[in-house]
Scaffold this motif. Structure first.
Motif, short mmCIF file in Angstrom:
data_model
loop_
_atom_site.label_atom_id
_atom_site.label_comp_id
_atom_site.label_asym_id
_atom_site.label_seq_id
_atom_site.Cartn_x
_atom_site.Cartn_y
_atom_site.Cartn_z
N PHE A 195 28.51 -24.66 -73.80
CA PHE A 195 27.73 -25.08 -72.63
C PHE A 195 26.27 -25.33 -73.02
O PHE A 195 25.66 -26.30 -72.58
N LYS A 196 25.73 -24.44 -73.87
CA LYS A 196 24.33 -24.60 -74.28
C LYS A 196 24.12 -25.93 -74.98
O LYS A 196 23.12 -26.61 -74.75
N SER A 197 25.07 -26.31 -75.86
CA SER A 197 24.87 -27.57 -76.58
C SER A 197 24.93 -28.75 -75.61
O SER A 197 24.19 -29.73 -75.76
N ALA A 198 25.79 -28.64 -74.58
CA ALA A 198 25.84 -29.72 -73.58
C ALA A 198 24.52 -29.81 -72.83
O ALA A 198 24.00 -30.91 -72.57
N LEU A 199 23.92 -28.65 -72.48
CA LEU A 199 22.64 -28.65 -71.77
C LEU A 199 21.53 -29.21 -72.65
O LEU A 199 20.68 -29.99 -72.18
N GLN A 200 21.53 -28.80 -73.91
CA GLN A 200 20.53 -29.32 -74.85
C GLN A 200 20.60 -30.83 -74.92
O GLN A 200 19.58 -31.52 -74.87
N GLU A 201 21.84 -31.34 -75.05
CA GLU A 201 22.02 -32.79 -75.16
C GLU A 201 21.53 -33.49 -73.88
O GLU A 201 21.12 -34.65 -73.92
N MET A 202 21.58 -32.76 -72.75
CA MET A 202 21.13 -33.33 -71.47
C MET A 202 19.63 -33.11 -71.29
O MET A 202 19.01 -33.75 -70.44
N GLY A 203 19.03 -32.18 -72.06
CA GLY A 203 17.61 -31.88 -71.93
C GLY A 203 17.30 -31.06 -70.69
O GLY A 203 16.27 -31.26 -70.04
N VAL A 204 18.16 -30.10 -70.37
CA VAL A 204 18.03 -29.30 -69.17
C VAL A 204 18.26 -27.82 -69.53
O VAL A 204 19.09 -27.51 -70.38
N GLU A 205 17.50 -26.92 -68.90
CA GLU A 205 17.71 -25.48 -69.12
C GLU A 205 18.89 -24.99 -68.27
O GLU A 205 19.19 -25.60 -67.24
N ALA A 206 19.46 -23.85 -68.69
CA ALA A 206 20.65 -23.34 -67.99
C ALA A 206 20.41 -23.14 -66.49
O ALA A 206 21.24 -23.49 -65.66
N HIS A 207 19.22 -22.59 -66.14
CA HIS A 207 18.98 -22.30 -64.73
C HIS A 207 18.74 -23.58 -63.91
O HIS A 207 18.67 -23.54 -62.69
N GLN A 208 18.58 -24.69 -64.60
CA GLN A 208 18.36 -25.96 -63.90
C GLN A 208 19.65 -26.77 -63.77
O GLN A 208 19.61 -27.91 -63.29
N ALA A 209 20.75 -26.19 -64.21
CA ALA A 209 22.01 -26.95 -64.20
C ALA A 209 22.99 -26.39 -63.18
O ALA A 209 22.90 -25.23 -62.80
N GLN A 210 23.88 -27.24 -62.75
CA GLN A 210 24.88 -26.86 -61.76
C GLN A 210 26.25 -27.22 -62.30
O GLN A 210 26.42 -28.27 -62.89
#
Lengths: 210, 210
Positions: A195-210
């Motif tokens: 999940f972290k790598s997907a967020l990194q690729e999106m440029g978003v922090e975990a608490h900013q994702a849904q």
């Protein structure tokens, strides 16, 4: 609508699953789930960042995106996080040479990986390739290693095709774990690293994702 | 010899395993393990009671005894405790109608069992029959039951054939357990009930057996 506004306060990005969320696989590739083509289009028109995070491992990322585009989705390969490319990174980092127990459709993802004289096993949703012969081969490779390493692309129990429920990679991962007395390393959901790598690729922090 | 005498004091009966103890399976049926034919003959000449307790479930009891006799062992069908006949007793007692995921060689043991409209799954060392198709079929039967019952003939991890190590029923039992979120009931070793039935058939108490 107010409830949605509150729920989404602070959300900058959305991670979407693919199989069973955007479409159901089956004969002829599968069919989109009602409303999902339009939902993706609306998300992409919104200010939210969107990324697709899948455990699909029967197809290469290119083939998966080709199928989704034929089904009407506006998706490009660079927007998809999938276990096979993530596994290739791990194999290279750790100098691992896999014996592959995978579906023919995803084999091309490993074209750049050295598979001679294997020192680990990579298992994925292999479908019909989960034969007794192929399971024994993977088992024998593991039993010959001093430190057996088993990487599993996801650990799903089963999934739905239009024809009914089918066994996913998880049961076969469990079979090899039990046979060898080892624990597999899961690449893909629900692994936090994935999940972290997907967020990194999106440029978003975990608490900013849904 | 004194040590053996002490060790065997009070022992009235001996339970012997078959596969991997009396013979190794493989091409053409298999081969006796060195010294085992004579060891069985000596035990049977001694005052000790002898019974054979096996988890062999690829063959019917009749076929197994036929093979052993061809390999030179003095064994009759009535001297063998095996999981398939024990499973048939359980099925009849509990009114269970099995879907069978078993080797063709052992199917005849279930000739007298009603397999229509199954309300449980019986899994045994099915060898090549552990195909993806057959595993899915067993999985789907279990998922359609309100109270899924899975009976497993043994739970061995693997066994040795002359050609090398092969997966036993245990890994496939674990696969179905994980897929369905259930726990199998094991018929055969190491189930205490199975050993007890072998001792009863021999007419010996547990503390008198070796």
């Amino acid at each position: 609508m107010a409830a949605w506004g509150e729920l989404l306060a602070g959300v900058r990005g959305v991670l979407l699953d693919i199989s069973g969320v955007l479409y159901d696989g089956g004969e002829g590739g599968g069919e989109p789930i009602a409303g999902s083509v339009e939902a993706v289009a609306r998300l992409k028109r919104s200010p939210l960042k969107v990324r697709f995070c899948t455990n699909e491992s029967q197809k290469s990322r290119g083939d998966l995106v080709g199928l989704l585009r034929r089904l009407g989705f506006d998706i490009s390969e660079g927007e998809v996080t999938a276990p096979a490319p993530a596994t290739c990174l791990i194999l290279k980092e750790r100098g691992l040479r896999p014996h592959l127990l995978v579906h023919d459709g995803v084999r091309s993802e490993f074209d750049q990986i050295d598979t001679s004289n294997p020192n680990c096993v990579v298992i994925a949703d292999a479908g019909e390739s989960f034969s007794y012969h192929n399971m024994n081969k993977a088992f024998q490779v593991l039993m010959e290693l001093e430190n057996p390493v088993l990487l599993s692309l996801g650990k799903g129990r089963y999934y739905k095709e239009t024809s009914g429920l089918l066994l996913d990679v998880g049961p076969y991962m469990k079979a090899l774990e039990y046979a060898c007395g080892i624990e597999a390393e899961v690449v893909g959901k629900p692994s936090p690293e994935f999940f972290k790598s997907a967020l990194q690729e999106m440029g978003v922090e975990a608490h900013q994702a849904q």
